[in-house]
Design a protein around this motif. Structure first.
Motif, PDB file in Angstrom:
ATOM      1  N   ALA A 174     -17.532 -10.145   4.249  1.00  0.00           N
ATOM      2  CA  ALA A 174     -17.387 -10.566   5.646  1.00  0.00           C
ATOM      3  C   ALA A 174     -16.645  -9.472   6.399  1.00  0.00           C
ATOM      4  O   ALA A 174     -15.644  -8.949   5.922  1.00  0.00           O
ATOM      5  CB  ALA A 174     -16.613 -11.881   5.727  1.00  0.00           C
ATOM      6  N   LYS A 175     -17.168  -9.134   7.557  1.00  0.00           N
ATOM      7  CA  LYS A 175     -16.569  -8.091   8.392  1.00  0.00           C
ATOM      8  C   LYS A 175     -15.878  -8.756   9.577  1.00  0.00           C
ATOM      9  O   LYS A 175     -16.475  -9.591  10.257  1.00  0.00           O
ATOM     10  CB  LYS A 175     -17.657  -7.145   8.888  1.00  0.00           C
ATOM     11  N   LYS A 176     -14.629  -8.393   9.812  1.00  0.00           N
ATOM     12  CA  LYS A 176     -13.880  -8.949  10.938  1.00  0.00           C
ATOM     13  C   LYS A 176     -14.324  -8.215  12.198  1.00  0.00           C
ATOM     14  O   LYS A 176     -14.237  -6.995  12.281  1.00  0.00           O
ATOM     15  CB  LYS A 176     -12.379  -8.809  10.717  1.00  0.00           C
ATOM     16  N   GLU A 184     -33.320 -10.744   5.194  1.00  0.00           N
ATOM     17  CA  GLU A 184     -31.892 -10.578   5.442  1.00  0.00           C
ATOM     18  C   GLU A 184     -31.557 -11.076   6.847  1.00  0.00           C
ATOM     19  O   GLU A 184     -32.223 -10.722   7.822  1.00  0.00           O
ATOM     20  CB  GLU A 184     -31.472  -9.120   5.295  1.00  0.00           C
ATOM     21  N   LYS A 185     -30.535 -11.917   6.929  1.00  0.00           N
ATOM     22  CA  LYS A 185     -30.103 -12.491   8.201  1.00  0.00           C
ATOM     23  C   LYS A 185     -28.610 -12.266   8.371  1.00  0.00           C
ATOM     24  O   LYS A 185     -27.907 -11.968   7.412  1.00  0.00           O
ATOM     25  CB  LYS A 185     -30.423 -13.987   8.233  1.00  0.00           C
ATOM     26  N   THR A 186     -28.146 -12.438   9.600  1.00  0.00           N
ATOM     27  CA  THR A 186     -26.730 -12.257   9.902  1.00  0.00           C
ATOM     28  C   THR A 186     -26.145 -13.575  10.386  1.00  0.00           C
ATOM     29  O   THR A 186     -26.740 -14.245  11.222  1.00  0.00           O
ATOM     30  CB  THR A 186     -26.546 -11.178  10.986  1.00  0.00           C
ATOM     31  N   GLY A 187     -24.985 -13.925   9.842  1.00  0.00           N
ATOM     32  CA  GLY A 187     -24.264 -15.117  10.248  1.00  0.00           C
ATOM     33  C   GLY A 187     -22.937 -14.731  10.866  1.00  0.00           C
ATOM     34  O   GLY A 187     -22.430 -13.632  10.648  1.00  0.00           O
ATOM     35  N   LYS A 188     -22.388 -15.619  11.636  1.00  0.00           N
ATOM     36  CA  LYS A 188     -21.107 -15.388  12.294  1.00  0.00           C
ATOM     37  C   LYS A 188     -20.281 -16.658  12.178  1.00  0.00           C
ATOM     38  O   LYS A 188     -20.825 -17.761  12.210  1.00  0.00           O
ATOM     39  CB  LYS A 188     -21.354 -15.048  13.767  1.00  0.00           C
ATOM     40  N   PHE A 189     -18.973 -16.501  12.005  1.00  0.00           N
ATOM     41  CA  PHE A 189     -18.097 -17.660  12.003  1.00  0.00           C
ATOM     42  C   PHE A 189     -16.748 -17.298  12.598  1.00  0.00           C
ATOM     43  O   PHE A 189     -16.324 -16.150  12.566  1.00  0.00           O
ATOM     44  CB  PHE A 189     -17.945 -18.273  10.604  1.00  0.00           C
ATOM     45  N   VAL A 190     -16.115 -18.311  13.182  1.00  0.00           N
ATOM     46  CA  VAL A 190     -14.775 -18.178  13.746  1.00  0.00           C
ATOM     47  C   VAL A 190     -13.876 -19.080  12.924  1.00  0.00           C
ATOM     48  O   VAL A 190     -14.166 -20.268  12.748  1.00  0.00           O
ATOM     49  CB  VAL A 190     -14.747 -18.602  15.236  1.00  0.00           C
ATOM     50  N   ARG A 191     -12.795 -18.509  12.381  1.00  0.00           N
ATOM     51  CA  ARG A 191     -11.902 -19.301  11.536  1.00  0.00           C
ATOM     52  C   ARG A 191     -10.501 -19.327  12.130  1.00  0.00           C
ATOM     53  O   ARG A 191      -9.953 -18.314  12.518  1.00  0.00           O
ATOM     54  CB  ARG A 191     -11.850 -18.727  10.116  1.00  0.00           C
ATOM     55  N   THR A 192      -9.959 -20.546  12.217  1.00  0.00           N
ATOM     56  CA  THR A 192      -8.548 -20.735  12.559  1.00  0.00           C
ATOM     57  C   THR A 192      -7.847 -21.162  11.272  1.00  0.00           C
ATOM     58  O   THR A 192      -8.482 -21.247  10.225  1.00  0.00           O
ATOM     59  CB  THR A 192      -8.383 -21.820  13.643  1.00  0.00           C
ATOM     60  N   GLU A 193      -6.586 -21.441  11.343  1.00  0.00           N
ATOM     61  CA  GLU A 193      -5.863 -21.898  10.145  1.00  0.00           C
ATOM     62  C   GLU A 193      -6.461 -23.189   9.588  1.00  0.00           C
ATOM     63  O   GLU A 193      -6.441 -23.415   8.393  1.00  0.00           O
ATOM     64  CB  GLU A 193      -4.382 -22.133  10.466  1.00  0.00           C
ATOM     65  N   THR A 207     -12.743 -13.762  14.010  1.00  0.00           N
ATOM     66  CA  THR A 207     -14.188 -13.891  14.125  1.00  0.00           C
ATOM     67  C   THR A 207     -14.807 -12.922  13.135  1.00  0.00           C
ATOM     68  O   THR A 207     -14.435 -11.742  13.098  1.00  0.00           O
ATOM     69  CB  THR A 207     -14.655 -13.567  15.556  1.00  0.00           C
ATOM     70  N   PHE A 208     -15.751 -13.417  12.343  1.00  0.00           N
ATOM     71  CA  PHE A 208     -16.314 -12.640  11.242  1.00  0.00           C
ATOM     72  C   PHE A 208     -17.839 -12.663  11.287  1.00  0.00           C
ATOM     73  O   PHE A 208     -18.446 -13.588  11.827  1.00  0.00           O
ATOM     74  CB  PHE A 208     -15.849 -13.216   9.902  1.00  0.00           C
ATOM     75  N   GLN A 209     -18.420 -11.668  10.653  1.00  0.00           N
ATOM     76  CA  GLN A 209     -19.872 -11.562  10.556  1.00  0.00           C
ATOM     77  C   GLN A 209     -20.221 -11.187   9.123  1.00  0.00           C
ATOM     78  O   GLN A 209     -19.483 -10.451   8.479  1.00  0.00           O
ATOM     79  CB  GLN A 209     -20.321 -10.475  11.518  1.00  0.00           C
ATOM     80  N   PHE A 210     -21.351 -11.706   8.628  1.00  0.00           N
ATOM     81  CA  PHE A 210     -21.796 -11.338   7.285  1.00  0.00           C
ATOM     82  C   PHE A 210     -23.315 -11.442   7.202  1.00  0.00           C
ATOM     83  O   PHE A 210     -23.948 -12.137   7.999  1.00  0.00           O
ATOM     84  CB  PHE A 210     -21.136 -12.214   6.210  1.00  0.00           C
ATOM     85  N   ASN A 211     -23.886 -10.716   6.276  1.00  0.00           N
ATOM     86  CA  ASN A 211     -25.329 -10.742   6.046  1.00  0.00           C
ATOM     87  C   ASN A 211     -25.623 -11.611   4.829  1.00  0.00           C
ATOM     88  O   ASN A 211     -24.839 -11.645   3.883  1.00  0.00           O
ATOM     89  CB  ASN A 211     -25.868  -9.334   5.820  1.00  0.00           C
ATOM     90  N   TYR A 212     -26.770 -12.291   4.873  1.00  0.00           N
ATOM     91  CA  TYR A 212     -27.190 -13.124   3.754  1.00  0.00           C
ATOM     92  C   TYR A 212     -28.710 -13.101   3.663  1.00  0.00           C
ATOM     93  O   TYR A 212     -29.393 -12.716   4.624  1.00  0.00           O
ATOM     94  CB  TYR A 212     -26.655 -14.551   3.888  1.00  0.00           C
ATOM     95  N   MET A 213     -29.227 -13.476   2.508  1.00  0.00           N
ATOM     96  CA  MET A 213     -30.668 -13.498   2.290  1.00  0.00           C
ATOM     97  C   MET A 213     -31.164 -14.937   2.323  1.00  0.00           C
ATOM     98  O   MET A 213     -30.542 -15.820   1.733  1.00  0.00           O
ATOM     99  CB  MET A 213     -31.032 -12.877   0.943  1.00  0.00           C
ATOM    100  N   GLU A 214     -32.269 -15.154   3.032  1.00  0.00           N
ATOM    101  CA  GLU A 214     -32.904 -16.467   3.049  1.00  0.00           C
ATOM    102  C   GLU A 214     -34.418 -16.262   2.993  1.00  0.00           C
ATOM    103  O   GLU A 214     -34.992 -15.624   3.883  1.00  0.00           O
ATOM    104  CB  GLU A 214     -32.517 -17.227   4.322  1.00  0.00           C
ATOM    105  N   ASP A 215     -35.029 -16.762   1.939  1.00  0.00           N
ATOM    106  CA  ASP A 215     -36.470 -16.594   1.720  1.00  0.00           C
ATOM    107  C   ASP A 215     -36.884 -15.126   1.758  1.00  0.00           C
ATOM    108  O   ASP A 215     -37.917 -14.763   2.330  1.00  0.00           O
ATOM    109  CB  ASP A 215     -37.279 -17.398   2.751  1.00  0.00           C
ATOM    110  N   GLY A 216     -36.057 -14.268   1.170  1.00  0.00           N
ATOM    111  CA  GLY A 216     -36.381 -12.843   1.100  1.00  0.00           C
ATOM    112  C   GLY A 216     -36.138 -12.062   2.379  1.00  0.00           C
ATOM    113  O   GLY A 216     -36.451 -10.881   2.449  1.00  0.00           O
TER     114      GLY A 216
END
Length: 129
Positions: free
Chosen positions: A125-127, A42-51, A31-40
């Protein structure tokens, strides 16, 4: 002769400084988290990755993609339920470097469209699990 030895020694020293550690297998799943910019903003997104899959959580929305690994540090994301032609385009992800609990990545569209240059985006991306 000394000039050649000095040049080789200098090259060895400088290239050893740029040795980037990549333990990509540590980041294939989780499970990971990352920051991104949208319309100026800063927002945070999260995703879960399997193989095989990546489940993304953005602003209360859930999206899922298939994951196809090219090698230990590169994979292709393909949206499973695209809602537009833009979302149908696969994304090529590449892990550039890793640290204890995060990795630096870059991504671009997997297939180049027309004569436009590829736009490469970088992020971290931060685990978290």
């Amino acid at each position: 002769m000394m000039k050649i030895i000095y040049t080789l020694f200098s090259c060895l020293i400088f290239t050893s400084c740029f040795n980037i550690e990549r333990n990509c297998n540590d980041y294939k799943t989780g499970t990971f988290q990352f920051n991104y910019m949208e319309d100026g903003v800063e927002k945070t997104g999260k995703f879960v990755r399997t193989e095989a899959y990546s489940i993304d959580y953005f602003e209360g929305k859930i999206d899922s993609s298939s994951v196809r690994w090219i090698n230990d540090c590169e994979f292709i994301l393909t949206n499973l339920h695209p809602k537009s032609n833009q979302e149908k385009r696969s994304i090529h992800m590449k892990i550039i470097s890793t640290s204890k609990n995060s990795y630096t990545f870059e991504y671009k569209y997997a297939v180049k469209e027309g004569n436009r240059p590829d736009r490469v985006v970088k992020g971290i991306a931060k685990k978290i699990e």
